[in-house]
Enzyme design. Structure first.
Site, PDB file in Angstrom:
ATOM      1  N   HIS A  51      69.576  76.752  24.621  1.00 21.00           N
ATOM      2  CA  HIS A  51      69.038  75.682  25.529  1.00 21.00           C
ATOM      3  C   HIS A  51      67.454  76.134  25.935  1.00 21.00           C
ATOM      4  O   HIS A  51      66.820  75.474  25.922  1.00 21.00           O
ATOM      5  CB  HIS A  51      69.883  75.748  26.645  1.00 21.00           C
ATOM      6  N   HIS A  97      71.069  66.417  29.676  1.00 27.69           N
ATOM      7  CA  HIS A  97      72.024  66.945  30.860  1.00 27.69           C
ATOM      8  C   HIS A  97      73.556  66.615  30.300  1.00 27.69           C
ATOM      9  O   HIS A  97      74.186  66.261  31.269  1.00 27.69           O
ATOM     10  CB  HIS A  97      71.927  66.441  32.365  1.00 27.69           C
TER      11      HIS A  97
END
Length: 776
Positions: A51, A97
């Site tokens: 990430h 998300h």
């Protein structure tokens, strides 16, 4: 074990907790020439995660062009920046998300919106628009009766939660949601995708960058207090989801949009302060990423005092403080003489502002608590020390060849019809009208009004056109006649068929959407949603998709200025199809000339097409019949460049009344969307096109690049002449007007479609509601 003990031989459970592999732990010890403690392991694990560290994608992302004539800031900052004119810059970015939204859909999506908003206003820009491209599993098993009911119910729960979280947060902060996508596919059933794009406006000279400079300047943590929510969120988003979502809930943050609004206003009031050096959002990896990345950009180090961090929960450990992802927080680098002004402004808004550290010369992050140093790591080890992985690749099994036997397709369609209790009944006189009813009622093609109506699209009164009236949202820039066009597009089913060509199609689709709104496409942001990069087939699809995007981006002169990669969108039983999402930005010279796709009475309708039509990858096959068949056709990007010049010139002369792109939903569905104004047409399919393909392919297929336009009768000869000049293939279809859409076969003059447009509008608008509210 306490946070300060060094760890020589961690077990697998501890390594999984901090997000490090055993090889990465060995690499860390070798670089440090000592054993780390749990704080240091957690910080490294977060910043070396997929990430934050992009270790599997970095090699490939370097192929994307990132600079251009209008680009003021490319990837590497909180968001990308494009210059509109001397006084206006556009700041925009898309983020994912996904994992939080799968676990806690309302809070996961809400905090996703909060995070992308902060990425924009930390750069000194006022956010004026949100877009939300979303993907879910099917919310009905009508089109695939094999789907389990409990899975359909779960998908409905996720969709309702995610869309509610988006509307709650965006509406409360006061930023319009003007576009996006809502699409369904079985691969997203346990892996919904929540991508959020935010765009803001700033003066080019008032931009703020996330860089720590000037030795001795202070680090000020502003906004909300720090709690335990979201701890280790970056590493949570860098592994596949477990089937037991309850176990992952602590990794999901909880947001407060009203506090975000205060943070936004306070920050923008300080953006021009001479004592403000830099600002960074506390997003993934929280205080760790914000402090370290700012230090890296400035070529300095930082010292942090964790006992100065305002806490929402007592007894947080240093590990938890450094890795908390509590929302509505930012880190500012401030000259000491400016502190009084900073305190005063944030106090007005009821927000915390606390000095928690300072900029130092040594290029390390040094962490203290109660006067003792508890962690010490080189800045560049955290930022650039992550291994760059060249993952194994293996081409996936290609889709089976598609034999264009439309008689078989028509026969299969003739066996199906909408449910008996469907609220709108269309008398289907032939296979074309039956196919049309099945196609237009499909959740991927039907109106998404049941969702969009919960979003405030007009707040701030900048919205000229939204996604229900134009191929792109169009926003005015107050005080000028110029505007911005913005769209998102991600044809995942095409990427699943051919990743390289699908990547090209993704850029092409977004580019054409912006162009059909009357804007010149100039740059884009992207969110690349894929399954595990450890799977060779997935990694191959990712690499090929990026190659295709890079090729299209260079040829179309639309650089990538920001973006996000989201890997590990899978569970043990489900893996998403490759889903790149493109957020394309265009500039409109005059918002009064922006284009809608809705028809007016008594206009000449014309078809623009670069090629013959194909059914391979068409929605009628992939969604209605559920079959990824065929060999994808490459988009004709040279034709698209000529088309850009043609459209911009024709529109500047006021020759175009409406314009709509033709995507894989097909020509007929695009025509029917044009009738949502209530205006029909009498059209004839061109004989030249029918000489190479049958009418079913032409109606339900699509060209590599295509659009439907209208003009006034007096302007149509000028349109033809201009098209010839730009070598644009253009066909006259007929004339708009009346209450019916009638389409004739150009060869034998028989009517193929004869549909009251009001009846279509009713079917189009009620289908999604019907499937969401019926147990089918």
């Amino acid at each position: 074990m306490n946070d300060f003990e060094t760890i020589d031989n961690p077990d697998d459970t501890l390594l999984a907790r901090v997000g490090l592999t055993r090889d990465e732990f060995s690499r860390l010890c070798e670089k440090l020439q000592r054993s780390p403690n749990i704080i240091e392991m957690g910080m490294v694990g977060a910043l070396w995660s997929e990430h934050c560290g992009y270790k599997s994608s970095k090699l490939h992302l370097q192929k994307l062009p990132t600079s251009g004539e209008r680009v003021l800031q490319g990837p590497g900052e909180n968001a990308g920046v494009v210059q509109v004119n001397e006084d206006v810059a556009v700041v925009f970015k898309i983020e994912s998300h996904n994992h939080p939204s799968a676990v806690e859909p309302f809070h996961g999506s809400a905090t996703g919106i909060g995070g992308i908003i902060r990425d924009v206003f930390t750069m000194g820009a006022r956010p004026i628009a949100l877009l939300d491209p979303l993907r879910f599993g099917p919310i009905t098993n009508f089109y695939n009766p094999k789907l389990e009911k409990n899975l359909v119910q779960r998908n409905r729960y996720l969709m309702n939660g995610v869309t509610a979280g988006i509307s709650f947060y965006g509406n409360c902060v006061g930023i319009p949601t003007v576009g996006g996508e809502l699409l369904f596919h079985e691969s997203y059933s346990l892996n919904p995708l929540m991508n959020g794009l935010c765009l803001g406006i700033a003066h080019p000279k008032e931009l703020i960058f996330a860089s720590a400079r000037e030795l001795g300047s202070k680090l000020v943590l502003v906004g909300a207090k720090t709690g335990r929510d979201g701890i280790q969120g970056a590493t949570f988003a860098s592994v596949e989801l477990t089937e037991d979502v309850q176990r992952s809930r602590p990794a999901v943050q909880v947001g407060d949009p009203f506090l975000e609004k205060c943070l936004l206003e306070a920050s923008l009031r300080l953006k021009a302060h001479p004592g403000l050096i830099g600002v960074q959002d506390l997003g993934a990896a929280g205080l760790t990423s914000s402090s370290v990345e700012m230090a890296s950009r400035g070529g300095v180090g930082v010292r942090l005092y964790l006992d100065k961090v305002p806490l929402r929960t007592k007894h947080l450990s240093p590990y938890e403080i450094m890795l908390s992802e509590s929302q509505e927080r930012m880190l500012m680098v401030v000259k000491e003489e400016a502190l009084a002004d900073i305190y005063r402004e944030f106090s007005k808004w009821g927000l915390d502002a606390s000095v928690i550290g300072e900029v130092i010369e040594e290029k390390v992050v040094s962490i203290y608590i109660n006067g003792a140093e508890v962690a010490r790591l080189p800045v560049e080890l955290l930022v650039k020390g992550a291994p760059v992985l060249e993952r194994k690749q293996s081409p996936p099994t290609p889709p089976k060849e598609f034999i264009a036997d439309t008689r078989i397709i028509a026969l299969e369609l003739s066996k199906r019809k909408l449910p008996a209790n469907f609220p709108v009944s269309i008398l289907c006189r032939n296979e074309y009208e039956r196919a049309l009813s099945l196609l237009s009622a499909h959740p991927n093609c039907a109106s998404k009004r049941i969702v969009w109506e919960h979003y405030d699209r007009q707040v701030q009164i900048n919205t000229v056109l939204d996604a229900e009236t134009s191929d792109s949202a169009v926003l005015r820039i107050k005080g000028t006649k110029e505007g911005i066009a913005l769209t998102t597009d991600g044809p995942a089913h095409l990427v699943a068929m051919d990743a390289r060509l699908g990547g090209m199609h993704a850029v092409k689709e977004a580019y054409l959407n912006v162009l059909c709104s009357g804007a010149e496409p100039v740059a884009f942001t992207n969110c690349l949603n894929f399954a595990s990069p450890e799977v060779p087939e997935v990694m191959h699809s990712f690499a090929e998709c990026v190659e295709g995007m890079a090729y299209a981006s260079r040829l179309l002169n639309t650089p990538v200025v920001s973006g996000n990669v989201s890997f590990y969108n899978e569970t043990a039983s489900s893996r998403i199809i490759p889903t790149p999402v493109i957020g394309m930005l265009g500039i409109v010279n005059d918002v009064e000339q922006s284009l809608s796709f809705k028809w007016h009475e008594e206009r000449e309708a014309f078809l623009i097409t670069s090629s013959d039509f194909t059914l391979a990858g068409s929605v009628i096959l992939t969604d209605v019949l559920g079959d990824f068949m065929g060999r994808l056709v490459a988009p004709d990007l040279q034709f698209l460049l000529r088309l850009k010049d043609f459209i911009l010139q024709a529109n500047s002369k006021g020759l175009i009344s409406s314009l709509h792109d033709i995507d894989s939903s097909g020509l007929l569905h695009a025509l029917l969307e044009c009738t949502l104004s209530g205006v029909g047409a009498s059209l004839t399919l061109p004989t030249e096109l029918l000489s190479n393909q049958d009418s079913l392919t032409l109606l339900f297929g699509y060209p590599s690049v295509g659009a439907i336009g209208t003009s006034k009768a007096k302007d149509f000869p000028k349109i033809i002449k201009l098209a010839e000049k730009h070598e644009i293939r253009l066909f006259h279809l007929g004339r708009t007007g009346g209450n019916f859409l009638t389409i004739y076969d150009g060869l034998n003059k028989t009517p193929l479609i004869n549909l009251e447009v009001g009846l279509f509008a009713s079917l189009y608008n009620c289908a999604l509601v019907f499937f969401l509210t019926h147990n089918i």
